[in-house]
Design a protein around this motif. Sequence first.
Motif, PDB file in Angstrom:
ATOM      1  N   ARG A   1     -15.041  51.152  32.951  1.00  0.00           N
ATOM      2  CA  ARG A   1     -14.634  51.886  34.141  1.00  0.00           C
ATOM      3  C   ARG A   1     -13.118  51.940  34.160  1.00  0.00           C
ATOM      4  O   ARG A   1     -12.458  50.907  34.070  1.00  0.00           O
ATOM      5  N   MET A   2     -12.556  53.144  34.283  1.00  0.00           N
ATOM      6  CA  MET A   2     -11.101  53.300  34.312  1.00  0.00           C
ATOM      7  C   MET A   2     -10.549  52.620  35.555  1.00  0.00           C
ATOM      8  O   MET A   2     -11.178  52.618  36.607  1.00  0.00           O
ATOM      9  N   HIS A   3      -9.352  52.085  35.423  1.00  0.00           N
ATOM     10  CA  HIS A   3      -8.677  51.519  36.573  1.00  0.00           C
ATOM     11  C   HIS A   3      -8.058  52.649  37.377  1.00  0.00           C
ATOM     12  O   HIS A   3      -7.496  53.586  36.831  1.00  0.00           O
ATOM     13  N   VAL A   4      -8.182  52.533  38.690  1.00  0.00           N
ATOM     14  CA  VAL A   4      -7.636  53.512  39.621  1.00  0.00           C
ATOM     15  C   VAL A   4      -6.746  52.771  40.598  1.00  0.00           C
ATOM     16  O   VAL A   4      -7.089  51.686  41.064  1.00  0.00           O
ATOM     17  N   CYS A   5      -5.601  53.348  40.922  1.00  0.00           N
ATOM     18  CA  CYS A   5      -4.671  52.714  41.845  1.00  0.00           C
ATOM     19  C   CYS A   5      -5.229  52.728  43.265  1.00  0.00           C
ATOM     20  O   CYS A   5      -5.694  53.763  43.747  1.00  0.00           O
ATOM     21  N   LEU A   6      -5.166  51.608  43.935  1.00  0.00           N
ATOM     22  CA  LEU A   6      -5.634  51.470  45.309  1.00  0.00           C
ATOM     23  C   LEU A   6      -4.820  52.331  46.269  1.00  0.00           C
ATOM     24  O   LEU A   6      -5.364  52.894  47.212  1.00  0.00           O
ATOM     25  N   ILE A   7      -3.540  52.473  46.026  1.00  0.00           N
ATOM     26  CA  ILE A   7      -2.642  53.133  46.967  1.00  0.00           C
ATOM     27  C   ILE A   7      -2.630  54.653  46.807  1.00  0.00           C
ATOM     28  O   ILE A   7      -2.687  55.390  47.780  1.00  0.00           O
ATOM     29  N   CYS A   8      -2.556  55.139  45.554  1.00  0.00           N
ATOM     30  CA  CYS A   8      -2.394  56.584  45.340  1.00  0.00           C
ATOM     31  C   CYS A   8      -3.633  57.270  44.751  1.00  0.00           C
ATOM     32  O   CYS A   8      -3.625  58.492  44.589  1.00  0.00           O
TER      33      CYS A   8
ATOM     34  N   TYR B   1       3.077  49.651  42.916  1.00  0.00           N
ATOM     35  CA  TYR B   1       3.319  48.216  42.950  1.00  0.00           C
ATOM     36  C   TYR B   1       4.796  47.912  43.169  1.00  0.00           C
ATOM     37  O   TYR B   1       5.155  47.108  44.019  1.00  0.00           O
ATOM     38  N   ASN B   2       5.659  48.594  42.412  1.00  0.00           N
ATOM     39  CA  ASN B   2       7.103  48.377  42.562  1.00  0.00           C
ATOM     40  C   ASN B   2       7.597  48.819  43.931  1.00  0.00           C
ATOM     41  O   ASN B   2       8.458  48.186  44.524  1.00  0.00           O
ATOM     42  N   SER B   3       7.055  49.897  44.439  1.00  0.00           N
ATOM     43  CA  SER B   3       7.455  50.381  45.754  1.00  0.00           C
ATOM     44  C   SER B   3       7.094  49.380  46.856  1.00  0.00           C
ATOM     45  O   SER B   3       7.895  49.116  47.746  1.00  0.00           O
ATOM     46  N   LEU B   4       5.900  48.830  46.780  1.00  0.00           N
ATOM     47  CA  LEU B   4       5.477  47.862  47.797  1.00  0.00           C
ATOM     48  C   LEU B   4       6.167  46.517  47.614  1.00  0.00           C
ATOM     49  O   LEU B   4       6.461  45.827  48.580  1.00  0.00           O
ATOM     50  N   ARG B   5       6.436  46.150  46.385  1.00  0.00           N
ATOM     51  CA  ARG B   5       7.083  44.868  46.111  1.00  0.00           C
ATOM     52  C   ARG B   5       8.550  44.860  46.541  1.00  0.00           C
ATOM     53  O   ARG B   5       9.067  43.852  46.989  1.00  0.00           O
ATOM     54  N   ASN B   6       9.221  45.996  46.421  1.00  0.00           N
ATOM     55  CA  ASN B   6      10.648  46.070  46.708  1.00  0.00           C
ATOM     56  C   ASN B   6      10.987  46.394  48.161  1.00  0.00           C
ATOM     57  O   ASN B   6      12.128  46.636  48.495  1.00  0.00           O
TER      58      ASN B   6
ATOM     59  N   ASP C   1      10.535  47.622  56.593  1.00  0.00           N
ATOM     60  CA  ASP C   1      10.921  48.924  56.053  1.00  0.00           C
ATOM     61  C   ASP C   1       9.957  50.055  56.387  1.00  0.00           C
ATOM     62  O   ASP C   1      10.387  51.170  56.640  1.00  0.00           O
ATOM     63  N   GLU C   2       8.664  49.794  56.352  1.00  0.00           N
ATOM     64  CA  GLU C   2       7.628  50.793  56.558  1.00  0.00           C
ATOM     65  C   GLU C   2       7.732  51.945  55.572  1.00  0.00           C
ATOM     66  O   GLU C   2       7.294  53.053  55.824  1.00  0.00           O
ATOM     67  N   ILE C   3       8.351  51.724  54.420  1.00  0.00           N
ATOM     68  CA  ILE C   3       8.435  52.735  53.382  1.00  0.00           C
ATOM     69  C   ILE C   3       7.183  52.622  52.535  1.00  0.00           C
ATOM     70  O   ILE C   3       6.815  51.534  52.102  1.00  0.00           O
ATOM     71  N   ILE C   4       6.548  53.753  52.314  1.00  0.00           N
ATOM     72  CA  ILE C   4       5.330  53.735  51.511  1.00  0.00           C
ATOM     73  C   ILE C   4       5.598  54.458  50.189  1.00  0.00           C
ATOM     74  O   ILE C   4       6.519  55.258  50.081  1.00  0.00           O
ATOM     75  N   PRO C   5       4.788  54.180  49.174  1.00  0.00           N
ATOM     76  CA  PRO C   5       4.989  54.828  47.874  1.00  0.00           C
ATOM     77  C   PRO C   5       4.940  56.350  47.971  1.00  0.00           C
ATOM     78  O   PRO C   5       4.230  56.916  48.806  1.00  0.00           O
ATOM     79  N   LYS C   6       5.670  56.994  47.082  1.00  0.00           N
ATOM     80  CA  LYS C   6       5.813  58.453  47.104  1.00  0.00           C
ATOM     81  C   LYS C   6       4.470  59.176  47.029  1.00  0.00           C
ATOM     82  O   LYS C   6       4.244  60.145  47.740  1.00  0.00           O
ATOM     83  N   PHE C   7       3.563  58.728  46.163  1.00  0.00           N
ATOM     84  CA  PHE C   7       2.294  59.426  45.976  1.00  0.00           C
ATOM     85  C   PHE C   7       1.118  58.728  46.657  1.00  0.00           C
ATOM     86  O   PHE C   7      -0.034  58.968  46.298  1.00  0.00           O
ATOM     87  N   ALA C   8       1.394  57.894  47.637  1.00  0.00           N
ATOM     88  CA  ALA C   8       0.331  57.197  48.366  1.00  0.00           C
ATOM     89  C   ALA C   8      -0.543  58.199  49.112  1.00  0.00           C
ATOM     90  O   ALA C   8      -0.068  59.246  49.567  1.00  0.00           O
ATOM     91  N   ILE C   9      -1.813  57.862  49.242  1.00  0.00           N
ATOM     92  CA  ILE C   9      -2.731  58.703  50.015  1.00  0.00           C
ATOM     93  C   ILE C   9      -2.185  58.879  51.428  1.00  0.00           C
ATOM     94  O   ILE C   9      -2.241  59.967  51.999  1.00  0.00           O
TER      95      ILE C   9
END
Length: 183
Positions: A3-10, A84-89, A94-102
Amino acid sequence: MHRMHVCLICDCFIIGKEKTHWIRASTVQTHGKGLSVLSYEHFQNVTLHPNVVRENEVTGLEGLLLSRRATQVRGGYSCCVSCYNSLRNTTRKDEIIPKFAIANGFAIGSFPSQIKRTSCDDEHNPCRTIDEDIDPNESIRALVPPIRPYGYVFAYTGGSHQSIRGHYQFYEMDQAKLGGAVN
């Protein structure tokens, strides 16, 4: 079965040699305000359909717009490098979410099983039931979604005993211009 891995966030596939990070549910909940349905509705100025919310809800992380297709292993979920880097940093404030997040405007949903008629021609049959496997081809499915952030064109030439050559154009979509071209 693999099963391919899929990102939880995007909700993107983690392809090839891209590193798969594992993110804990507690880390996701820390950033829950930015990933929440309420935040999406407030920022996008829309009300999400309950089906779209249900399609992007993960057990144990209710109220957040996340991918149900993400792999869960030992209390962590698969996550791409970018998210991962977006959430870690970022910090909790901040309430900044990753660029391609759902939750960043990409809660699109699936193809509807019924399409409501907008013309007055048929008063006795206000809805058309769609068989998702037969009726809509790829062209129709591409025209139906209200959100298409990016598009591409791949043109190529070549033939027998020739190498294939071409170019690839990737661009942001403008719905008004697309509608004018289709009409």
